[in-house]
Design an enzyme around this catalytic site. Structure first.
Site, PDB file in Angstrom:
ATOM      1  N   GLY A  19       0.828  -1.195   0.000  1.00 32.20           N
ATOM      2  CA  GLY A  19       0.000   0.000   0.000  1.00 32.20           C
ATOM      3  C   GLY A  19       0.861   1.241   0.000  1.00 32.20           C
ATOM      4  N   GLY A  47       2.436   5.508   4.607  1.00 31.79           N
ATOM      5  CA  GLY A  47       1.636   6.164   5.635  1.00 31.79           C
ATOM      6  C   GLY A  47       0.259   5.584   5.837  1.00 31.79           C
ATOM      7  N   GLY A  78      -0.311   2.733   7.313  1.00 32.12           N
ATOM      8  CA  GLY A  78      -0.363   1.933   8.526  1.00 32.12           C
ATOM      9  C   GLY A  78       0.145   0.516   8.382  1.00 32.12           C
ATOM     10  N   LYS A  79       0.989   0.271   7.398  1.00 31.72           N
ATOM     11  CA  LYS A  79       1.506  -1.098   7.214  1.00 31.72           C
ATOM     12  C   LYS A  79       2.386  -1.508   8.402  1.00 31.72           C
ATOM     13  CE  LYS A  79       3.356  -0.014   3.277  1.00 31.72           C
ATOM     14  NZ  LYS A  79       2.816   1.356   3.203  1.00 31.72           N
ATOM     15  N   THR A  80       3.309  -0.642   8.745  1.00 30.62           N
ATOM     16  CA  THR A  80       4.183  -0.937   9.876  1.00 30.62           C
ATOM     17  C   THR A  80       3.357  -1.066  11.152  1.00 30.62           C
ATOM     18  OG1 THR A  80       5.872   0.357   8.761  1.00 30.62           O
ATOM     19  CG2 THR A  80       6.267  -0.201  11.051  1.00 30.62           C
ATOM     20  N   GLU A  87      -8.081  32.697  -7.838  1.00 30.34           N
ATOM     21  CA  GLU A  87      -8.830  31.725  -7.036  1.00 30.34           C
ATOM     22  C   GLU A  87     -10.322  31.791  -7.319  1.00 30.34           C
ATOM     23  OE1 GLU A  87      -7.305  29.415  -5.738  1.00 30.34           O
ATOM     24  OE2 GLU A  87      -5.319  30.328  -5.796  1.00 30.34           O
ATOM     25  N   HIS A 132     -11.157  29.860 -10.373  1.00 27.63           N
ATOM     26  CA  HIS A 132     -11.361  28.434 -10.111  1.00 27.63           C
ATOM     27  C   HIS A 132     -12.749  28.189  -9.534  1.00 27.63           C
ATOM     28  CE1 HIS A 132      -7.339  27.033 -10.869  1.00 27.63           C
ATOM     29  NE2 HIS A 132      -6.770  27.743  -9.906  1.00 27.63           N
TER      30      HIS A 132
END
Ligand code: ADP
Ligand code: MG
Ligand code: ZN
Length: 626
Positions: free
Chosen positions: A216, A219, A221-223, A440, A443
């Site tokens: 994945g 960041g 959350g694999k670890t 802006e 947009h």
């Protein structure tokens, strides 16, 4: 495989001690005598008697075979001032029965020198052993540090893995700490279950996968998940990072893999976790490898051998994590190795909300925060970024002297995390602010005027540390999984609208649109080459994505002629979008001026305020800003 590092390493140790020895010898030969000698002048005995008789001698120390004495040096200044300079002298001792009485008669202070009883043992200890011990200790610590930096256990344990061993209590993580990611948790739960009760599986003859690969984006959350598994399973947890294998002496990687598995088998049931396995598990190139690659291949081969070698039913489960699965060697993914892939994807709306809640537990928050609103505004962010948003929110509350995190803190934190910190005191000229406002609003207005475009959530021209002079935030009411061709095209149109507004009002181009241009181009290219949304090419895959989890750069997979046609179509598509944006803005020019003036004045307007102004009946005089 390893004989290389043995002698090499030993040689450097021996070298170190040789240098140490040389330094100690040098100190003893040169420095110690110099320090001891104290600049004595050696004179003959007769000189000594002359000086004594001449009344120059002041103090005498007698030893068994030497006489040391101080005597006044003849000098001119001494005659004038009365002060005298004393010198240190030494002479050999001669059998002289009259010496004592002579000294006495000259009224010279004299004494028998107590022999410096430095026993040879003590001096040996002082001058040789002590420094040696000192250097050995220093050397030991140095070596330990060096080897520790390489991830090794110490000088004496070459080739040993120093995978950190965690037991459950130490990782302190459980599945409750991981929000969302339910599929991944379910898959891992099975492994936990197996480690708790392997017999249940053995009875029925089921064989659990030896290894599972968590894949994945960074960041997600694999670890964290791997550590949670260790916490849940309550078994030893060996954790090592792939990059640690590589930063080592030649041949060490393979040795450490071997040792890691040996340890794991002794401690079974247990979990071995190899984080960022792509560092060793990358594809092997055919042909002869050069240098470092060779080393990595050896490590990988050893890993494959070990994975085949051990008996899976014993209860050693190998987890690995990577965010570059496509770069892994196919051999690793073969059944019997990492045959199970567990995707750990970016969280969806519910997942983001859950992650925010998990992390919000660690900080003091106001009652009834609307986490769903935050989750809605953070589409595409990872768990790590969400954790960061909560933390930034808390920092903001502290900065403003409050003791609870408010909704506004979190809203602000989103922008901090996604766009950088506010540069409130940045000096921006009025003209630039004005251009930014029109950009802006361009947009926002185009987004609002098109169907199938996410509603405007916030518009701001407060500059950010990321370099942006402002931005428009659009937030969907709901999570989208599919986007239609029309929606994608509208998005490109919205992206081009900033520049279009600048051109319309100021008749000039600025560098402020760089990011918009990049995004628009990428989107257009994706539509044409991957999504089959082009009339010319239809449903043909013209590019392949590399590193899908790391930004997903696509590389073209087509002939040169086709590539040229693709480029042309990208140009056309964006030009068309730009034309539409300009047209929308021209049609609504009075509104553009009104909104821009309002933004210039307030610096930030919310989606509601924007809609309110937009829906107001237009006054006769559209206030054009000067
Ligand atoms: P990865 O290894 O996939 O790159 P990490 O496991 O290191 O990511 O995640 C980094 C941090 O992000 C974690 O320590 C945690 O605080 C937070 N995080 C990521 N995903 C989640 C999640 N699903 N639930 C809770 N926290 C998460
Ligand atoms: Mg990680
Ligand atoms: Zn822009």
């Amino acid at each position: 495989m390893n004989p290389e590092f043995g002698p090499k390493k030993k040689r450097s140790v021996i070298f170190y001690y040789l240098i140490v020895l040389a330094v100690i010898v040098a100190i003893n030969l040169f420095l110690v005598p110099v320090l001891n000698s104290q600049k004595k002048v050696t004179v003959t005995y007769s000189d000594f008697l002359d000086m004594l008789n001449g009344g120059l001698v002041r103090e005498v120390q007698l030893s068994d075979n030497a006489i040391r004495f101080t005597a006044a040096l003849p000098s001119d200044s001494a005659k004038q001032t009365g002060a005298e300079t004393l010198g240190l002298f030494e002479t050999g001792r001669i059998e002289d029965p009259n010496l004592i009485s002579l000294l006495y008669s000259k009224k010279v202070a004299f004494a028998q020198l107590i022999p410096e009883e430095v026993s040879p043992i003590l001096s040996l200890l002082l001058y040789w052993v002590l420094p040696l011990v000192f250097f050995v200790v220093i050397g030991h610590f140095l070596m330990k540090n060096i080897t520790k930096n390489m991830g090794d256990g110490g000088v004496m344990s070459f080739g040993k893995s120093n995978a950190k061993v965690y037991v459950a209590a130490q990782t302190g993580k459980s599945f409750a700490d991981v929000a969302g990611e339910d599929e991944a948790k379910a898959a891992l739960q099975e492994i936990v279950d197996f480690l708790h009760d392997p017999d249940k599986y053995k009875q029925i003859g089921a064989r659990l996968p030896k290894g599972a690969l968590l894949v994945g984006p960074p960041g997600t959350g694999k670890t964290l998940l791997a550590r949670a598994v260790a916490g849940e399973a309550n078994v030893p947890f060996f954790s090592i990072s792939g990059s640690e294998f590589v930063e080592m002496f030649v041949g060490m990687g393979a040795a450490r893999v071997r040792d890691l598995f040996k340890q794991a088998q002794e401690k079974a049931p247990c979990i071995v976790f190899i984080d960022e396995i792509d560092a060793i598990g990358g594809k092997r190139e055919g042909g002869v490898g050069i240098g470092g690659n060779d080393e990595r291949e050896q490590t990988l081969n050893q890993l494959l051998t070990e994975m085949d070698g051990f008996d899976g039913s014993k209860g050693v489960v190998i987890l690995a994590a990577t965010n570059r699965p496509e770069s892994l060697d196919k051999a690793l993914l073969r059944p019997g190795r990492f045959d199970r892939r567990i995707p750990v994807e970016l969280p969806d709306l519910a997942g983001r909300e859950a992650i925010l809640r998990v992390h919000a537990k660690d900080v003091r928050t106001e009652e009834g925060l609307d986490f769903r609103a935050i989750a809605l505004a953070t589409s595409g962010t990872s768990g790590a970024e969400l954790a960061n948003i909560i933390n930034e929110g808390a920092l903001l509350a502290v900065k403003e002297g409050r003791d609870r995190v408010s909704q506004r803190d979190l809203e602000e934190a989103i922008e901090t995390v996604l766009a950088g910190y506010q540069r409130k005191n940045a000096v921006i000229s009025q003209k630039e602010k004005e251009i930014a406002s029109y950009h802006e609003i361009g947009h926002a207005l185009v987004a609002a005027m098109q169907k199938n475009s996410a509603p405007v959530h916030k518009i701001t021209i407060i500059p950010r540390t990321s370099g942006a002079l402002g931005y428009t935030m659009q937030v969907d009411e709901d999570e989208h999984y599919l986007m239609s061709r029309e929606e994608l095209f509208n998005k490109i149109t919205t992206l081009t609208a900033g520049r279009a507004a600048e051109e319309l009002v100021f008749h000039q181009m600025t560098s402020g649109a760089a990011n918009d241009i990049e995004q628009a181009t990428k989107l257009a290219r994706t539509m044409i080459t991957r999504l089959g949304m082009s009339d010319q090419f239809g449903m043909t895959a013209l590019s392949v994505v590399q590193n899908a989890y790391l930004g997903g750069d696509a590389s073209l997979a087509c002939s040169e002629q086709t590539a040229a046609r693709i480029d042309q179509e990208v140009v056309d598509l964006i030009a068309k979008a730009h034309g539409i944006a300009t047209e929308i803005l021209q049609r609504n020019e009075p509104m553009l001026h009104r909104l821009a003036a309002c933004l210039l004045e307030r610096e930030t307007i919310t989606g509601e305020e924007f809609m309110q102004i937009l829906n107001e009946p237009a006054p006769d005089t559209a206030g054009q800003d000067t």
